[in-house]
Scaffold this motif. Structure first.
Motif, PDB file in Angstrom:
ATOM      1  N   LYS A 290       7.589 -37.359 -29.489  1.00 55.58           N
ATOM      2  CA  LYS A 290       7.409 -38.566 -28.695  1.00 55.58           C
ATOM      3  C   LYS A 290       8.573 -38.759 -27.733  1.00 55.58           C
ATOM      4  CE  LYS A 290       7.451 -43.616 -29.308  1.00 55.58           C
ATOM      5  NZ  LYS A 290       7.512 -44.695 -30.319  1.00 55.58           N
ATOM      6  N   GLY A 291       9.752 -38.392 -28.174  1.00 57.50           N
ATOM      7  CA  GLY A 291      10.957 -38.537 -27.359  1.00 57.50           C
ATOM      8  C   GLY A 291      12.028 -37.583 -27.844  1.00 57.50           C
ATOM      9  N   ALA A 292      13.118 -37.491 -27.076  1.00 50.77           N
ATOM     10  CA  ALA A 292      14.198 -36.578 -27.446  1.00 50.77           C
ATOM     11  C   ALA A 292      15.496 -37.032 -26.797  1.00 50.77           C
ATOM     12  CB  ALA A 292      13.867 -35.154 -27.017  1.00 50.77           C
ATOM     13  N   THR A 293      16.590 -36.651 -27.417  1.00 52.29           N
ATOM     14  CA  THR A 293      17.899 -36.947 -26.823  1.00 52.29           C
ATOM     15  C   THR A 293      18.893 -35.872 -27.227  1.00 52.29           C
ATOM     16  OG1 THR A 293      19.617 -38.652 -26.566  1.00 52.29           O
ATOM     17  CG2 THR A 293      18.699 -38.374 -28.754  1.00 52.29           C
ATOM     18  N   ALA A 294      19.896 -35.668 -26.391  1.00 51.09           N
ATOM     19  CA  ALA A 294      20.941 -34.692 -26.683  1.00 51.09           C
ATOM     20  C   ALA A 294      22.262 -35.162 -26.095  1.00 51.09           C
ATOM     21  CB  ALA A 294      20.579 -33.314 -26.121  1.00 51.09           C
ATOM     22  N   VAL A 295      23.346 -34.920 -26.819  1.00 52.77           N
ATOM     23  CA  VAL A 295      24.692 -35.268 -26.368  1.00 52.77           C
ATOM     24  C   VAL A 295      25.577 -34.045 -26.533  1.00 52.77           C
ATOM     25  CG1 VAL A 295      26.711 -36.733 -26.729  1.00 52.77           C
ATOM     26  CG2 VAL A 295      24.415 -37.681 -27.076  1.00 52.77           C
ATOM     27  N   VAL A 296      26.251 -33.647 -25.456  1.00 47.11           N
ATOM     28  CA  VAL A 296      27.259 -32.588 -25.513  1.00 47.11           C
ATOM     29  C   VAL A 296      28.608 -33.247 -25.251  1.00 47.11           C
ATOM     30  CG1 VAL A 296      28.074 -30.407 -24.556  1.00 47.11           C
ATOM     31  CG2 VAL A 296      25.618 -30.876 -24.661  1.00 47.11           C
ATOM     32  N   MET A 297      29.538 -33.090 -26.190  1.00 48.50           N
ATOM     33  CA  MET A 297      30.822 -33.795 -26.113  1.00 48.50           C
ATOM     34  C   MET A 297      31.984 -32.839 -26.333  1.00 48.50           C
ATOM     35  SD  MET A 297      32.179 -36.873 -28.621  1.00 48.50           S
ATOM     36  CE  MET A 297      30.937 -38.037 -28.099  1.00 48.50           C
ATOM     37  N   ASP A 298      33.049 -33.040 -25.588  1.00 47.39           N
ATOM     38  CA  ASP A 298      34.303 -32.322 -25.830  1.00 47.39           C
ATOM     39  C   ASP A 298      34.861 -32.814 -27.161  1.00 47.39           C
ATOM     40  OD1 ASP A 298      37.214 -31.831 -25.852  1.00 47.39           O
ATOM     41  OD2 ASP A 298      36.907 -31.089 -23.821  1.00 47.39           O
ATOM     42  N   ALA A 299      35.063 -31.909 -28.105  1.00 54.11           N
ATOM     43  CA  ALA A 299      35.450 -32.296 -29.454  1.00 54.11           C
ATOM     44  C   ALA A 299      36.843 -32.898 -29.528  1.00 54.11           C
ATOM     45  CB  ALA A 299      35.371 -31.084 -30.378  1.00 54.11           C
ATOM     46  N   HIS A 300      37.690 -32.657 -28.542  1.00 56.92           N
ATOM     47  CA  HIS A 300      39.076 -33.132 -28.591  1.00 56.92           C
ATOM     48  C   HIS A 300      39.295 -34.392 -27.751  1.00 56.92           C
ATOM     49  CE1 HIS A 300      40.539 -29.548 -30.750  1.00 56.92           C
ATOM     50  NE2 HIS A 300      39.600 -28.926 -30.073  1.00 56.92           N
TER      51      HIS A 300
ATOM     52  N   PRO B 116      36.699 -24.978 -32.688  1.00 59.22           N
ATOM     53  CA  PRO B 116      35.670 -25.824 -32.059  1.00 59.22           C
ATOM     54  C   PRO B 116      36.132 -26.469 -30.755  1.00 59.22           C
ATOM     55  CG  PRO B 116      35.817 -26.268 -34.401  1.00 59.22           C
ATOM     56  CD  PRO B 116      36.995 -25.413 -34.054  1.00 59.22           C
ATOM     57  N   LYS B 117      35.306 -26.329 -29.729  1.00 63.32           N
ATOM     58  CA  LYS B 117      35.563 -26.940 -28.434  1.00 63.32           C
ATOM     59  C   LYS B 117      34.575 -28.064 -28.130  1.00 63.32           C
ATOM     60  CE  LYS B 117      38.893 -24.127 -26.906  1.00 63.32           C
ATOM     61  NZ  LYS B 117      39.013 -23.235 -28.059  1.00 63.32           N
ATOM     62  N   TYR B 118      33.328 -27.874 -28.552  1.00 63.41           N
ATOM     63  CA  TYR B 118      32.282 -28.832 -28.173  1.00 63.41           C
ATOM     64  C   TYR B 118      31.415 -29.184 -29.381  1.00 63.41           C
ATOM     65  CZ  TYR B 118      33.593 -27.570 -23.442  1.00 63.41           C
ATOM     66  OH  TYR B 118      34.298 -27.351 -22.297  1.00 63.41           O
ATOM     67  N   VAL B 119      30.838 -30.366 -29.287  1.00 68.06           N
ATOM     68  CA  VAL B 119      29.882 -30.864 -30.278  1.00 68.06           C
ATOM     69  C   VAL B 119      28.550 -31.079 -29.574  1.00 68.06           C
ATOM     70  CG1 VAL B 119      29.246 -32.904 -31.628  1.00 68.06           C
ATOM     71  CG2 VAL B 119      31.537 -31.926 -31.845  1.00 68.06           C
ATOM     72  N   LEU B 120      27.467 -30.703 -30.225  1.00 62.95           N
ATOM     73  CA  LEU B 120      26.112 -30.963 -29.720  1.00 62.95           C
ATOM     74  C   LEU B 120      25.326 -31.690 -30.800  1.00 62.95           C
ATOM     75  CD1 LEU B 120      23.572 -30.612 -27.883  1.00 62.95           C
ATOM     76  CD2 LEU B 120      23.239 -28.394 -29.005  1.00 62.95           C
ATOM     77  N   VAL B 121      24.764 -32.832 -30.440  1.00 60.41           N
ATOM     78  CA  VAL B 121      23.825 -33.540 -31.315  1.00 60.41           C
ATOM     79  C   VAL B 121      22.501 -33.613 -30.579  1.00 60.41           C
ATOM     80  CG1 VAL B 121      23.228 -35.740 -32.388  1.00 60.41           C
ATOM     81  CG2 VAL B 121      25.567 -34.864 -32.553  1.00 60.41           C
ATOM     82  N   LEU B 122      21.438 -33.112 -31.219  1.00 62.00           N
ATOM     83  CA  LEU B 122      20.116 -33.110 -30.606  1.00 62.00           C
ATOM     84  C   LEU B 122      19.121 -33.734 -31.582  1.00 62.00           C
ATOM     85  CD1 LEU B 122      18.564 -30.353 -28.445  1.00 62.00           C
ATOM     86  CD2 LEU B 122      17.195 -31.310 -30.305  1.00 62.00           C
ATOM     87  N   THR B 123      18.352 -34.705 -31.092  1.00 64.59           N
ATOM     88  CA  THR B 123      17.413 -35.444 -31.931  1.00 64.59           C
ATOM     89  C   THR B 123      16.027 -35.439 -31.300  1.00 64.59           C
ATOM     90  OG1 THR B 123      19.134 -36.903 -32.798  1.00 64.59           O
ATOM     91  CG2 THR B 123      16.883 -37.714 -32.910  1.00 64.59           C
ATOM     92  N   LEU B 124      14.993 -35.205 -32.122  1.00 66.40           N
ATOM     93  CA  LEU B 124      13.603 -35.273 -31.699  1.00 66.40           C
ATOM     94  C   LEU B 124      12.918 -36.412 -32.443  1.00 66.40           C
ATOM     95  CD1 LEU B 124      12.598 -31.480 -31.697  1.00 66.40           C
ATOM     96  CD2 LEU B 124      13.325 -32.876 -29.752  1.00 66.40           C
ATOM     97  N   ASP B 125      12.190 -37.225 -31.719  1.00 64.46           N
ATOM     98  CA  ASP B 125      11.477 -38.367 -32.276  1.00 64.46           C
ATOM     99  C   ASP B 125      10.023 -37.970 -32.544  1.00 64.46           C
ATOM    100  OD1 ASP B 125      10.439 -40.811 -32.966  1.00 64.46           O
ATOM    101  OD2 ASP B 125      11.100 -41.869 -31.176  1.00 64.46           O
ATOM    102  N   GLU B 126       9.652 -37.962 -33.828  1.00 65.71           N
ATOM    103  CA  GLU B 126       8.298 -37.615 -34.270  1.00 65.71           C
ATOM    104  C   GLU B 126       7.877 -36.195 -33.863  1.00 65.71           C
ATOM    105  OE1 GLU B 126       5.346 -40.559 -33.351  1.00 65.71           O
ATOM    106  OE2 GLU B 126       6.695 -42.231 -33.760  1.00 65.71           O
ATOM    107  N   PRO B 127       8.714 -35.184 -34.150  1.00 63.75           N
ATOM    108  CA  PRO B 127       8.305 -33.809 -33.817  1.00 63.75           C
ATOM    109  C   PRO B 127       7.270 -33.288 -34.819  1.00 63.75           C
ATOM    110  CG  PRO B 127      10.367 -33.756 -34.989  1.00 63.75           C
ATOM    111  CD  PRO B 127      10.028 -35.213 -34.807  1.00 63.75           C
ATOM    112  N   SER B 128       6.540 -32.296 -34.389  1.00 66.70           N
ATOM    113  CA  SER B 128       5.559 -31.639 -35.263  1.00 66.70           C
ATOM    114  C   SER B 128       5.217 -30.289 -34.669  1.00 66.70           C
ATOM    115  CB  SER B 128       4.293 -32.504 -35.379  1.00 66.70           C
ATOM    116  OG  SER B 128       3.290 -31.836 -36.095  1.00 66.70           O
ATOM    117  N   SER B 129       5.419 -29.227 -35.447  1.00 71.21           N
ATOM    118  CA  SER B 129       5.090 -27.892 -34.951  1.00 71.21           C
ATOM    119  C   SER B 129       4.335 -27.132 -36.033  1.00 71.21           C
ATOM    120  CB  SER B 129       6.355 -27.128 -34.549  1.00 71.21           C
ATOM    121  OG  SER B 129       7.133 -26.822 -35.687  1.00 71.21           O
TER     122      SER B 129
END
Length: 599
Positions: free
Chosen positions: A259-269, A533-546
């Motif tokens: 239904k939706g999705a989001t992602a954040v890429v962040m410098d860990a330091h 570690p240099k970067y952090v990635l958080v990825l979220t899917l809202d109501e996924p189904s495969s």
């Protein structure tokens, strides 16, 4: 002034009589002399007046000539209406990414308005305008033009082509007002970061541009401040990384039927956000109207990265483990009871699979055991657990520079009982945003120092307080690496980049209470490269189904993880990370064996 000469001076008259001359001749001679003197004076006065008139004419004609020359050399402009109102501040600074590439700027354009008393053919003009601007109603315009109104706004901004078409109508009652409009040259890219802008106070010759959402609203005062001399606002976003993340996220959302999705890429330091995406999105050049009813997350304006407050499931387990390591309660090889179900009063805690009677702390993380994590939470205790999560930022909205951030307040249990402590340990009962999760994972990745998420690029950032030891953070990171090499996130093992992470699959909360049976929030939180570690990635899917392996899959290991892996594979080279020639088979004493699972 000399005294006037008498016509019959007595001395001369007596002298003339004595000589036998006619005294009348003296009088006539004086009369002639007086007359000639008067004529000379009159001629002088006339000459002076003529000279004065000629001088005045020369000055006037010279001034007219100079003015005509000035007008001939200047650019033609529409007549300006006299206005005693305060001047409208139309200036607004540009917004750029970290490399100086323009994300938002101003474009010179025109507004169109009408003064009906000056119009020659109001009805015909209304019809012609409706042809140029299909969204206008010809009947409504005609009514406005033929009524009592003396001023009518027609269009707040028009293109150069439309301006020329209106010019060609030849109606003297149609007038143009110069102004600037906000332009987002990359369209939908980074829409939720930028937010958008609109016109504020307006006049016929200028309009105020004010921020509506995102950084445009958060930095509205700064962007409009003349004291900054037009200096751009430089964001931490990298346009190239943002483009890649949005492209892959959109494809993954479609592939996983989310239904939706989001992602954040962040410098860990530093905490700088290199990319922040939320789907569905919008074009800030044509920002849609907000929803007035229904689920806010159904609107493309909803920023899932900061406004989406979810139970993030098993991604929270690493926090319980990290705190237990910090307190010296366990070590990576400590064995705990994991018999399922775990009965606690009237509650039963179950694992996704039956993992046997006991697991090591490392395997509790690798296998994502709810029972094992619940027992770790009991060792820690509710108050210590709550204080630790607060130190990671889970008790308040993120301080990121977005106008929507204050609305992303975590949902925290009112009473921190033992069962609450256990469920929070494995990610249920406390809801937070993906950006909260990214900042907390950055703390583990950088050696235990809390980071402040920011969208502003800066040369240096002040290091936050240390909330866990470097040793506890290093061991936690090693366990997260094992999750990828032999646990629930095996699809994230991107060759050469040593991804460490944790999956989380949480049932969605129903609006009226309880949980849906077939709707989940699937999340993968990761750091890379695990060795440094240099970067952090958080990825979220809202109501996924495969559909995979002959059955419908909703867990993060089968949905969010493959999408995140493709994101890392694409952006790591852009971020300047060179793939390692080889990845060590043993990290901090943990054997790395790849296996395909899902949780």
């Amino acid at each position: 002034m000399s005294p006037r000469t008498p016509l019959r001076p007595l001395a001369r008259i007596l002298d003339a009589r004595a000589r036998g001359e006619n005294p009348d001749l003296i009088e006539r001679a004086n009369i002639r002399a007086r007359g000639e003197a008067g004529r000379e004076a009159a001629r002088a006065r006339v000459a002076w007046r003529i000279g004065l008139v000629i001088g005045i004419f020369c000055v006037c004609f010279g001034a007219v000539g100079v003015r005509m020359g000035t007008l001939a050399a200047s650019t033609p402009e529409e007549p300006q209406r006299a206005d005693t109102a305060p001047a409208i501040l139309a200036q607004r600074a540009d917004i750029t990414d970290r490399e100086g590439r323009v994300l938002a700027t101003n474009l010179v354009t025109h507004a169109l308005y009408a003064q009906p008393p000056m119009m020659v053919d109001p009805v015909g003009t209304a019809k012609k305008l409706a042809k140029i601007f299909p969204d206008l109603d010809a009947k409504r315009l005609a009514a406005d033009f033929t009524g009592t109104r003396k001023f009518v706004w027609i269009k707040k901004k028009i293109s150069p082509e439309q301006l020329q078409q209106v010019h060609d109508i030849g109606e003297p009652g149609l007038l143009f007002g110069p102004r600037e409009m906000r332009l987002y040259p990359n369209g939908r890219l980074a829409a939720h970061v930028l937010g958008g802008a609109r016109f504020g106070n307006e006049g016929v010759d200028s309009a105020e541009i004010i921020g509506t959402a995102g950084v445009e609203k958060a930095f509205d005062g700064w962007l409009r401040d003349p004291a900054n001399n037009g200096a751009p606002l430089k964001l931490s976003i990298d346009l190239t990384v943002q483009q890649a993340v949005e492209e892959i996220l959109a494809g993954g959302m479609k592939l996983m039927n989310a239904k939706g999705a989001t992602a954040v890429v962040m410098d860990a330091h530093s905490g700088e956000i290199v990319a922040l995406a939320s789907l569905p999105d919008f074009d800030p050049n044509d920002r849609p109207t907000p929803l007035v009813k229904g689920d806010a997350s159904d609107s493309p304006l909803f920023n899932r990265a900061v406004q989406g407050v979810y139970e993030l499931g098993s991604t929270f387990k690493i926090f319980a483990v990290a705190q237990a390591l910090e307190l010296g309660l366990v070590n990576p090889t400590t064995m705990l009871d994991t018999k399922s179900p775990m009965v606690w009063g009237r509650f039963r805690i179950r694992d996704f699979h039956n993992y046997g009677p006991a697991l090591s702390i490392t395997d509790i993380v690798v296998e994502s055991s709810n029972v094992g994590t619940a027992r770790i939470a009991l060792l820690i205790g509710g108050q210590r657990q709550k204080a630790f999560l607060e130190s990671l930022g889970f008790m308040a909205p993120t301080p990121v520079e977005l106008s929507e951030a204050p609305s992303g307040r975590p949902i925290v249990p009112g009473k921190w009982s033992e069962i609450t402590s256990m469920t929070v340990g494995y990610g249920h009962g406390l809801a937070a945003s993906p950006l909260h999760l990214a900042a907390a994972y950055a703390t583990i990745a950088n050696g235990g120092y809390r980071v402040k998420p920011t969208l502003v690029h800066a040369a240096t950032h002040e290091r936050g307080p240390q909330v866990m030891s470097t040793e506890a953070a290093r061991k936690s990171l090693a366990m997260m690496r094992a999750v990828v090499t032999r646990g629930t996130a095996s699809f994230a093992d991107v060759k050469g980049y040593e991804v460490a992470g944790k999956t989380g699959t949480a049932d969605k909360v129903k609006p009226g209470g309880g949980y849906y049976d077939n709707k989940v929030i699937a999340t993968f939180a990761s750091a890379f490269p695990a060795s440094d570690p240099k970067y952090v990635l958080v990825l979220t899917l809202d109501e996924p189904s495969s559909f995979a392996a002959n059955e419908t899959r909703r867990t993060a290991g089968w949905t969010a993880v493959p999408v995140a892996a493709e994101v890392i594979r694409r952006i790591a080279p852009i971020l300047g990370l060179r793939p390692a020639d080889s990845v060590p088979e043993v990290l901090d004493g943990i054997q790395l064996v790849k296996a395909a699972k899902g949780h």
